[in-house]
Structure formats: C-alpha cells, structure tokens
Design a protein around this motif. Structure first.
Motif, PDB file in Angstrom:
ATOM      1  N   MET A   1       0.823  -1.195   0.000  1.00  0.00           N
ATOM      2  CA  MET A   1       0.000   0.000   0.000  1.00  0.00           C
ATOM      3  C   MET A   1       0.868   1.262   0.000  1.00  0.00           C
ATOM      4  O   MET A   1       0.541   2.222  -0.670  1.00  0.00           O
ATOM      5  CB  MET A   1      -0.921  -0.013   1.218  1.00  0.00           C
ATOM      6  CG  MET A   1      -1.853   1.169   1.282  1.00  0.00           C
ATOM      7  SD  MET A   1      -3.135   1.209   0.035  1.00  0.00           S
ATOM      8  CE  MET A   1      -4.306   0.089   0.736  1.00  0.00           C
ATOM      9  N   ASN A   2       1.970   1.228   0.733  1.00  0.00           N
ATOM     10  CA  ASN A   2       2.852   2.398   0.783  1.00  0.00           C
ATOM     11  C   ASN A   2       3.431   2.723  -0.580  1.00  0.00           C
ATOM     12  O   ASN A   2       3.569   3.893  -0.941  1.00  0.00           O
ATOM     13  CB  ASN A   2       3.973   2.185   1.796  1.00  0.00           C
ATOM     14  CG  ASN A   2       3.459   2.198   3.217  1.00  0.00           C
ATOM     15  OD1 ASN A   2       2.423   2.778   3.501  1.00  0.00           O
ATOM     16  ND2 ASN A   2       4.176   1.545   4.106  1.00  0.00           N
ATOM     17  N   ARG A   3       3.783   1.692  -1.343  1.00  0.00           N
ATOM     18  CA  ARG A   3       4.351   1.931  -2.670  1.00  0.00           C
ATOM     19  C   ARG A   3       3.313   2.558  -3.595  1.00  0.00           C
ATOM     20  O   ARG A   3       3.625   3.481  -4.344  1.00  0.00           O
ATOM     21  CB  ARG A   3       4.886   0.631  -3.261  1.00  0.00           C
ATOM     22  CG  ARG A   3       5.483   0.858  -4.644  1.00  0.00           C
ATOM     23  CD  ARG A   3       6.573  -0.112  -4.982  1.00  0.00           C
ATOM     24  NE  ARG A   3       7.229   0.316  -6.191  1.00  0.00           N
ATOM     25  CZ  ARG A   3       7.298  -0.415  -7.297  1.00  0.00           C
ATOM     26  NH1 ARG A   3       6.807  -1.631  -7.310  1.00  0.00           N
ATOM     27  NH2 ARG A   3       7.898   0.046  -8.363  1.00  0.00           N
ATOM     28  N   VAL A   4       2.081   2.067  -3.529  1.00  0.00           N
ATOM     29  CA  VAL A   4       1.014   2.637  -4.357  1.00  0.00           C
ATOM     30  C   VAL A   4       0.820   4.104  -4.006  1.00  0.00           C
ATOM     31  O   VAL A   4       0.744   4.957  -4.885  1.00  0.00           O
ATOM     32  CB  VAL A   4      -0.305   1.845  -4.184  1.00  0.00           C
ATOM     33  CG1 VAL A   4      -1.488   2.595  -4.773  1.00  0.00           C
ATOM     34  CG2 VAL A   4      -0.184   0.469  -4.824  1.00  0.00           C
ATOM     35  N   ARG A   5       0.753   4.416  -2.718  1.00  0.00           N
ATOM     36  CA  ARG A   5       0.561   5.810  -2.299  1.00  0.00           C
ATOM     37  C   ARG A   5       1.737   6.695  -2.743  1.00  0.00           C
ATOM     38  O   ARG A   5       1.537   7.820  -3.193  1.00  0.00           O
ATOM     39  CB  ARG A   5       0.387   5.886  -0.793  1.00  0.00           C
ATOM     40  CG  ARG A   5      -0.941   5.320  -0.332  1.00  0.00           C
ATOM     41  CD  ARG A   5      -1.197   5.628   1.130  1.00  0.00           C
ATOM     42  NE  ARG A   5      -2.300   4.879   1.663  1.00  0.00           N
ATOM     43  CZ  ARG A   5      -3.578   5.168   1.491  1.00  0.00           C
ATOM     44  NH1 ARG A   5      -3.912   6.199   0.751  1.00  0.00           N
ATOM     45  NH2 ARG A   5      -4.520   4.430   2.034  1.00  0.00           N
ATOM     46  N   ALA A   6       2.950   6.171  -2.632  1.00  0.00           N
ATOM     47  CA  ALA A   6       4.127   6.945  -3.047  1.00  0.00           C
ATOM     48  C   ALA A   6       4.112   7.192  -4.549  1.00  0.00           C
ATOM     49  O   ALA A   6       4.366   8.318  -5.005  1.00  0.00           O
ATOM     50  CB  ALA A   6       5.405   6.219  -2.631  1.00  0.00           C
ATOM     51  N   LEU A   7       3.814   6.162  -5.327  1.00  0.00           N
ATOM     52  CA  LEU A   7       3.757   6.331  -6.780  1.00  0.00           C
ATOM     53  C   LEU A   7       2.609   7.249  -7.188  1.00  0.00           C
ATOM     54  O   LEU A   7       2.742   8.046  -8.119  1.00  0.00           O
ATOM     55  CB  LEU A   7       3.615   4.968  -7.464  1.00  0.00           C
ATOM     56  CG  LEU A   7       4.817   4.038  -7.375  1.00  0.00           C
ATOM     57  CD1 LEU A   7       4.472   2.662  -7.928  1.00  0.00           C
ATOM     58  CD2 LEU A   7       6.010   4.626  -8.104  1.00  0.00           C
TER      59      LEU A   7
END
Length: 102
Positions: A1-7
């Motif tokens: 989830m963190n990667r999706v939010r960062a991207l």
C-alpha cells in the motif's frame, strides 16, 4: 500500500494499468487527448505488480485497473473517469492538480 501511495503522489496524474487492458489504453489516451502526461505504471510489467494490484483493490478499485489518481487522490476506475469527463469535471480536476494548463 505504501508503494502505491508513493507512486500515486509522484505526478499530478497517475494511472495504474495493465498493458493488455483495452480500458486502460482508452483512459491513457483520454488523458493524453486532454493534454496531460500521466505517470503510467503497468502492473503486469512490475515485479511488485500483484501486491500493488491487491492494494488498489483494498482502496476500492474494482476492477483493479485502470486506477486513476489526480493530485495524489484516488478518483476511480474507468467508469468513474469517463463520468467525470462527460460532466466536464475531469478537465477541471486536471487543471487544479497542475496536470494541464489553460
């Protein structure tokens, strides 16, 4: 989830897609036609694609692609984006986020 939010926050417009999805292609072309150059993340070509797809489903995107973020905020899938385009609000969202200028 963190990667999706960062991207999703890396550009004013971000689209998570799959390279073989016709609706994904249509949404990408719609954005380009409006003058936007969204960041495109093709989940089927990313080593973390399955995990990101699950995170997108957890955010409420069903089907998981295309998943569109404008200004770092999840705005929906193809059905939602097309509705925003038809009522004129998609262009306004892109202008407000700085994805297009007029």
């Amino acid at each position: 989830m963190n990667r999706v939010r960062a991207l999703a926050a890396e550009k004013a417009a971000v689209i998570f897609t799959k390279s073989t999805c016709c609706m994904c292609y249509s949404i990408k072309e719609l954005f380009r036609g409006l003058g936007a150059s969204p960041a495109i993340h093709e989940l089927d070509k990313d080593a973390s694609g399955r995990e990101m797809e699950k995170a997108l489903r957890d955010l409420g995107c069903n089907p998981s692609v295309p998943a569109v973020f404008i200004g770092g905020r999840f705005v929906g899938s193809a059905k939602d984006v097309i509705s925003f385009h038809v009522d004129g609000s998609l262009k306004q969202m892109l202008i407000q986020a700085g994805a297009i200028w007029f």
